[in-house]
Scaffold this motif. Structure first.
Motif, short mmCIF file in Angstrom:
data_model
loop_
_atom_site.label_atom_id
_atom_site.label_comp_id
_atom_site.label_asym_id
_atom_site.label_seq_id
_atom_site.Cartn_x
_atom_site.Cartn_y
_atom_site.Cartn_z
N ASP A 124 59.14 52.10 81.40
CA ASP A 124 60.27 51.25 81.78
C ASP A 124 61.37 51.20 80.73
N GLY A 125 61.12 51.70 79.52
CA GLY A 125 62.14 51.70 78.47
C GLY A 125 62.45 50.32 77.93
N LYS A 126 61.57 49.36 78.17
CA LYS A 126 61.77 47.98 77.71
C LYS A 126 60.59 47.56 76.85
N GLU A 127 60.83 46.61 75.95
CA GLU A 127 59.75 46.14 75.08
C GLU A 127 58.66 45.46 75.90
N GLY A 128 57.42 45.63 75.43
CA GLY A 128 56.27 45.03 76.11
C GLY A 128 55.89 45.82 77.33
N GLY A 129 55.05 45.24 78.14
CA GLY A 129 54.65 45.88 79.38
C GLY A 129 53.17 46.18 79.43
N GLU A 130 52.73 46.53 80.62
CA GLU A 130 51.33 46.86 80.88
C GLU A 130 51.26 48.27 81.47
N GLY A 131 50.11 48.89 81.36
CA GLY A 131 49.88 50.20 81.97
C GLY A 131 50.87 51.23 81.46
N ALA A 132 51.58 51.90 82.38
CA ALA A 132 52.54 52.95 82.01
C ALA A 132 53.74 52.39 81.26
N ASN A 133 53.99 51.08 81.39
CA ASN A 133 55.13 50.45 80.73
C ASN A 133 54.80 49.95 79.33
N LYS A 134 53.55 50.10 78.91
CA LYS A 134 53.11 49.60 77.61
C LYS A 134 53.76 50.38 76.48
N ASP A 135 54.19 49.66 75.45
CA ASP A 135 54.78 50.30 74.27
C ASP A 135 53.72 51.08 73.51
N ILE A 136 54.13 52.20 72.93
CA ILE A 136 53.24 53.02 72.11
C ILE A 136 53.84 53.00 70.71
N VAL A 137 53.04 52.52 69.74
CA VAL A 137 53.54 52.33 68.38
C VAL A 137 52.69 53.15 67.41
N SER A 138 53.36 53.76 66.44
CA SER A 138 52.64 54.54 65.41
C SER A 138 51.69 53.63 64.65
N GLY A 139 50.58 54.20 64.22
CA GLY A 139 49.61 53.44 63.42
C GLY A 139 48.77 52.48 64.22
N GLN A 140 48.83 52.53 65.53
CA GLN A 140 48.00 51.62 66.34
C GLN A 140 47.06 52.41 67.21
#
Length: 152
Positions: free
Chosen positions: A136-152
């Motif tokens: 979705d290109g927005k912060e937060g979210g679930e499933g396919a909309n979930k943010d992917i962050v380095s180091g996590q």
């Protein structure tokens, strides 16, 4: 060949019995629609999972490039320099011997065609964060909309 009326009636009856009724056809079409919906839903979910994995791999590759940048320059790029510092030398930097990304020329976009975000310093005392905001290109979210962050 002589056809008696009895034979003609018999042929018409057997022809009708060989076909499907409209209700039978509608029932088969409904079952096919349900099966197609279930199967296509699974494919869409697998596609989203593959894109999330691709984003994680790309983030890890950029992290390795950032580590090489730090090794040569002595620091990570700041937030203003961003990931572009892996492609072109920031002003006033010595010992830069990039480009550090294989596909030099432009910083790659995430699998959903959005820009990766780069923050330095990162959260929780990390030296940097590289973030994909998901489908979705927005912060937060679930499933396919979930943010992917380095180091996590």
């Amino acid at each position: 060949m002589n056809i008696t009326p009895h034979t003609q009636v018999q042929k018409k009856t057997s022809f009708r019995q060989a076909g499907f009724t409209m209700i039978e056809l509608l029932a088969v079409l409904a079952i096919l629609a349900i099966v197609i919906t279930l199967v296509s839903g699974n494919f869409a979910e697998k596609g989203d999972q593959a894109k999330a994995k691709a984003a994680k791999i790309e983030i890890e590759q950029m992290g390795q490039a950032l580590d090489l940048f730090k090794l040569e320059v002595g620091r990570y790029p700041n937030s203003n320099e961003g990931l572009q510092a892996l492609i072109t030398a920031p002003g006033g930097v010595s010992n830069w011997s990039g480009p550090y990304l294989k596909k030099a020329g432009a910083v790659p976009k995430d699998p959903w065609n959005n820009e990766y975000r780069y923050l330095s310093p990162g959260a929780n005392n990390r030296p940097y964060d590289i973030v994909s905001l998901g489908a979705d290109g927005k912060e937060g979210g679930e499933g396919a909309n979930k943010d992917i962050v380095s180091g996590q």
